[in-house]
Motif scaffolding. Structure first.
Motif, PDB file in Angstrom:
ATOM      1  N   CYS A   2       0.869  -1.182   0.000  1.00 46.89           N
ATOM      2  CA  CYS A   2       0.000   0.000   0.000  1.00 46.89           C
ATOM      3  C   CYS A   2       0.901   1.225   0.000  1.00 46.89           C
ATOM      4  CB  CYS A   2      -0.915  -0.007   1.222  1.00 46.89           C
ATOM      5  SG  CYS A   2      -1.949   1.474   1.370  1.00 46.89           S
ATOM      6  N   GLY A   3       1.037   1.872  -1.168  1.00 39.03           N
ATOM      7  CA  GLY A   3       1.920   3.018  -1.269  1.00 39.03           C
ATOM      8  C   GLY A   3       1.202   4.303  -1.616  1.00 39.03           C
ATOM      9  N   ARG A   4      -0.078   4.222  -1.921  1.00 39.17           N
ATOM     10  CA  ARG A   4      -0.902   5.397  -2.181  1.00 39.17           C
ATOM     11  C   ARG A   4      -2.333   5.081  -1.736  1.00 39.17           C
ATOM     12  NH1 ARG A   4       0.905   8.265  -6.782  1.00 39.17           N
ATOM     13  NH2 ARG A   4       3.174   8.326  -6.752  1.00 39.17           N
ATOM     14  N   TYR A   5      -3.013   6.076  -1.203  1.00 38.05           N
ATOM     15  CA  TYR A   5      -4.407   5.854  -0.858  1.00 38.05           C
ATOM     16  C   TYR A   5      -5.158   7.171  -0.850  1.00 38.05           C
ATOM     17  CZ  TYR A   5      -3.391   7.046   4.129  1.00 38.05           C
ATOM     18  OH  TYR A   5      -3.035   7.654   5.306  1.00 38.05           O
ATOM     19  N   ALA A   6      -6.468   7.088  -0.619  1.00 32.64           N
ATOM     20  CA  ALA A   6      -7.332   8.268  -0.571  1.00 32.64           C
ATOM     21  C   ALA A   6      -8.052   8.311   0.767  1.00 32.64           C
ATOM     22  CB  ALA A   6      -8.358   8.228  -1.710  1.00 32.64           C
ATOM     23  N   ILE A   7      -8.205   9.512   1.306  1.00 36.52           N
ATOM     24  CA  ILE A   7      -8.956   9.704   2.548  1.00 36.52           C
ATOM     25  C   ILE A   7      -9.746  11.007   2.423  1.00 36.52           C
ATOM     26  CG2 ILE A   7      -6.863  10.675   3.583  1.00 36.52           C
ATOM     27  CD1 ILE A   7      -9.780   9.041   5.510  1.00 36.52           C
ATOM     28  N   TYR A  32      -6.854  12.728  -2.167  1.00 37.79           N
ATOM     29  CA  TYR A  32      -7.108  11.592  -3.046  1.00 37.79           C
ATOM     30  C   TYR A  32      -5.830  10.924  -3.535  1.00 37.79           C
ATOM     31  CZ  TYR A  32     -11.829  13.527  -3.206  1.00 37.79           C
ATOM     32  OH  TYR A  32     -13.073  13.979  -2.858  1.00 37.79           O
ATOM     33  N   ASN A  33      -4.687  11.405  -3.063  1.00 38.13           N
ATOM     34  CA  ASN A  33      -3.416  10.845  -3.527  1.00 38.13           C
ATOM     35  C   ASN A  33      -2.390  10.926  -2.401  1.00 38.13           C
ATOM     36  OD1 ASN A  33      -1.560   9.708  -5.234  1.00 38.13           O
ATOM     37  ND2 ASN A  33      -1.619  11.333  -6.775  1.00 38.13           N
ATOM     38  N   VAL A  34      -2.696  10.255  -1.298  1.00 40.02           N
ATOM     39  CA  VAL A  34      -1.806  10.255  -0.146  1.00 40.02           C
ATOM     40  C   VAL A  34      -0.559   9.432  -0.472  1.00 40.02           C
ATOM     41  CG1 VAL A  34      -1.584   9.715   2.301  1.00 40.02           C
ATOM     42  CG2 VAL A  34      -3.816  10.382   1.361  1.00 40.02           C
ATOM     43  N   ALA A  35       0.601  10.009  -0.216  1.00 41.61           N
ATOM     44  CA  ALA A  35       1.867   9.346  -0.520  1.00 41.61           C
ATOM     45  C   ALA A  35       2.726   9.277   0.733  1.00 41.61           C
ATOM     46  CB  ALA A  35       2.610  10.106  -1.624  1.00 41.61           C
ATOM     47  N   PRO A  36       3.691   8.361   0.773  1.00 38.21           N
ATOM     48  CA  PRO A  36       4.595   8.268   1.924  1.00 38.21           C
ATOM     49  C   PRO A  36       5.260   9.599   2.258  1.00 38.21           C
ATOM     50  CG  PRO A  36       4.840   6.344   0.540  1.00 38.21           C
ATOM     51  CD  PRO A  36       3.940   7.282  -0.211  1.00 38.21           C
ATOM     52  N   THR A  37       5.507   9.801   3.518  1.00 41.51           N
ATOM     53  CA  THR A  37       6.060  10.989   4.193  1.00 41.51           C
ATOM     54  C   THR A  37       4.998  12.058   4.435  1.00 41.51           C
ATOM     55  OG1 THR A  37       6.870  12.285   2.289  1.00 41.51           O
ATOM     56  CG2 THR A  37       8.333  10.558   3.152  1.00 41.51           C
ATOM     57  N   ASN A 224      -0.680   8.535 -11.000  1.00 40.11           N
ATOM     58  CA  ASN A 224       0.743   8.197 -10.999  1.00 40.11           C
ATOM     59  C   ASN A 224       1.613   9.343 -10.501  1.00 40.11           C
ATOM     60  OD1 ASN A 224      -0.087   5.816 -12.141  1.00 40.11           O
ATOM     61  ND2 ASN A 224       0.568   6.323 -14.207  1.00 40.11           N
ATOM     62  N   SER A 225       1.131  10.555 -10.651  1.00 33.98           N
ATOM     63  CA  SER A 225       1.880  11.725 -10.198  1.00 33.98           C
ATOM     64  C   SER A 225       1.266  12.259  -8.912  1.00 33.98           C
ATOM     65  CB  SER A 225       1.866  12.829 -11.265  1.00 33.98           C
ATOM     66  OG  SER A 225       2.425  14.029 -10.751  1.00 33.98           O
ATOM     67  N   VAL A 226       2.083  12.429  -7.886  1.00 31.77           N
ATOM     68  CA  VAL A 226       1.579  12.939  -6.605  1.00 31.77           C
ATOM     69  C   VAL A 226       1.139  14.392  -6.719  1.00 31.77           C
ATOM     70  CG1 VAL A 226       2.943  11.338  -5.236  1.00 31.77           C
ATOM     71  CG2 VAL A 226       3.922  13.554  -5.863  1.00 31.77           C
ATOM     72  N   ARG A 227       1.467  15.056  -7.821  1.00 30.06           N
ATOM     73  CA  ARG A 227       1.029  16.438  -8.021  1.00 30.06           C
ATOM     74  C   ARG A 227      -0.463  16.508  -8.328  1.00 30.06           C
ATOM     75  NH1 ARG A 227       5.967  16.354 -10.832  1.00 30.06           N
ATOM     76  NH2 ARG A 227       4.877  16.040 -12.805  1.00 30.06           N
ATOM     77  N   ASN A 228      -1.033  15.402  -8.779  1.00 35.36           N
ATOM     78  CA  ASN A 228      -2.465  15.372  -9.097  1.00 35.36           C
ATOM     79  C   ASN A 228      -3.250  14.956  -7.868  1.00 35.36           C
ATOM     80  OD1 ASN A 228      -2.032  16.029 -11.842  1.00 35.36           O
ATOM     81  ND2 ASN A 228      -1.533  13.890 -12.293  1.00 35.36           N
ATOM     82  N   ASN A 229      -4.360  15.653  -7.619  1.00 37.43           N
ATOM     83  CA  ASN A 229      -5.144  15.365  -6.426  1.00 37.43           C
ATOM     84  C   ASN A 229      -6.565  15.875  -6.636  1.00 37.43           C
ATOM     85  OD1 ASN A 229      -6.083  15.026  -3.735  1.00 37.43           O
ATOM     86  ND2 ASN A 229      -3.975  15.213  -2.995  1.00 37.43           N
ATOM     87  N   GLY A 230      -7.508  14.976  -6.659  1.00 36.01           N
ATOM     88  CA  GLY A 230      -8.903  15.363  -6.833  1.00 36.01           C
ATOM     89  C   GLY A 230      -9.776  14.139  -6.947  1.00 36.01           C
TER      90      GLY A 230
END
Length: 247
Positions: A2-7, A32-37, A224-230
């Motif tokens: 699990c390396g990305r998720y949405a909350i 919508y694009n939670v990433a590690p750190t 795929n890009s953490v810059r995208n979120n929605g």
């Protein structure tokens, strides 16, 4: 894994649902694009500092996603420990103490996984999928947490960090990836969070009932890009339109 998720459920709503105290101190924004750190929401159960023998209270806290062991010299010298294999977590120095004394829940709407599939040009590509409950209810993953103080700084403030446990994929999820985050059903929450018990190897096994509630759908490569979120990141994708390259 699990390396990305949405909350998208805010801490106040989670506190009401989980009978917990919201200890977060920042404004919540759906992610919508939670990433590690990233600083993520977690649920712990602790005694009050002024009454260590009193009752246990659930608390919602922000923690860095990527566990930093208490004995670490510094942060960032290695890849973030955002996942921990449930089969070996009790014997790994980075996780053993947390398994005994600091267990948590990591709430989410669902998580992303990538499957290698053939492309029209004959080359393999990674295609993202989103896994979530069919009824849209939030999911709580089994997690561990840690408290770290920078040994180079006198009276350094505590850094709280967390990791999500994973297990061998079962049922329909095994068709997508060989690992999956460990979903904890509600009837295991109290025992898992209990700060007065020392580890729960019997709890860190997949729940067939919880897995059966999980549906999966292909989603846009935008994730795929953490810059995208929605919200469009979790929407079903039919395979048409422009696509982005996996980063």
């Amino acid at each position: 894994m699990c390396g990305r998720y949405a909350i998208t459920v805010d801490p106040a709503s989670s506190a009401a649902d989980l009978d917990a105290i919201d200890e977060t101190d920042d404004e919540f924004t759906p992610d919508y694009n939670v990433a590690p750190t990233t600083r993520v929401l977690t649920v712990v159960a602790r005694h009050d500092r002024d009454d260590p023998e009193g009752s246990v209270t659930r608390r919602i806290r922000r923690m860095r996603w990527g566990l930093v062991p208490s004995f670490a010299d510094e942060i960032g010298r290695s890849a973030p420990l955002f996942n921990a294999r449930s089969e070996s977590v009790a014997t790994k120095p980075s996780f053993a103490q947390s398994l005994r004394y600091r267990r948590c829940l990591v709430p989410m709407d669902g998580w992303y996984e990538w499957q290698v599939e053939p492309a029209p040009d004959g080359k393999a590509r990674k295609v993202p999928y989103f896994m979530s409950r069919d009824d849209g209810e939030p999911i709580c993953m089994a997690g561990l947490w840690s408290v770290w103080h920078d040994p180079r700084v006198v009276d350094s403030p505590p850094l709280l960090s967390t990791t999500v446990l994973t297990a061998e994929s079962v049922a329909q999820l095994s068709n997508l990836h060989h690992r999956m985050p460990l979903i904890l059903p509600r009837d295991r929450w109290d025992a898992w969070l209990d700060p007065d018990s020392l580890g729960h190897p019997d709890l860190i096994v997949p729940s067939a009932e919880e897995v059966a509630r999980i549906g999966m759908r292909r989603v846009s490569d935008k994730v795929n890009s953490v810059r995208n979120n929605g919200p469009d990141l979790t929407a079903p994708f039919d395979g048409g339109g422009d696509q982005l390259v996996l980063l």
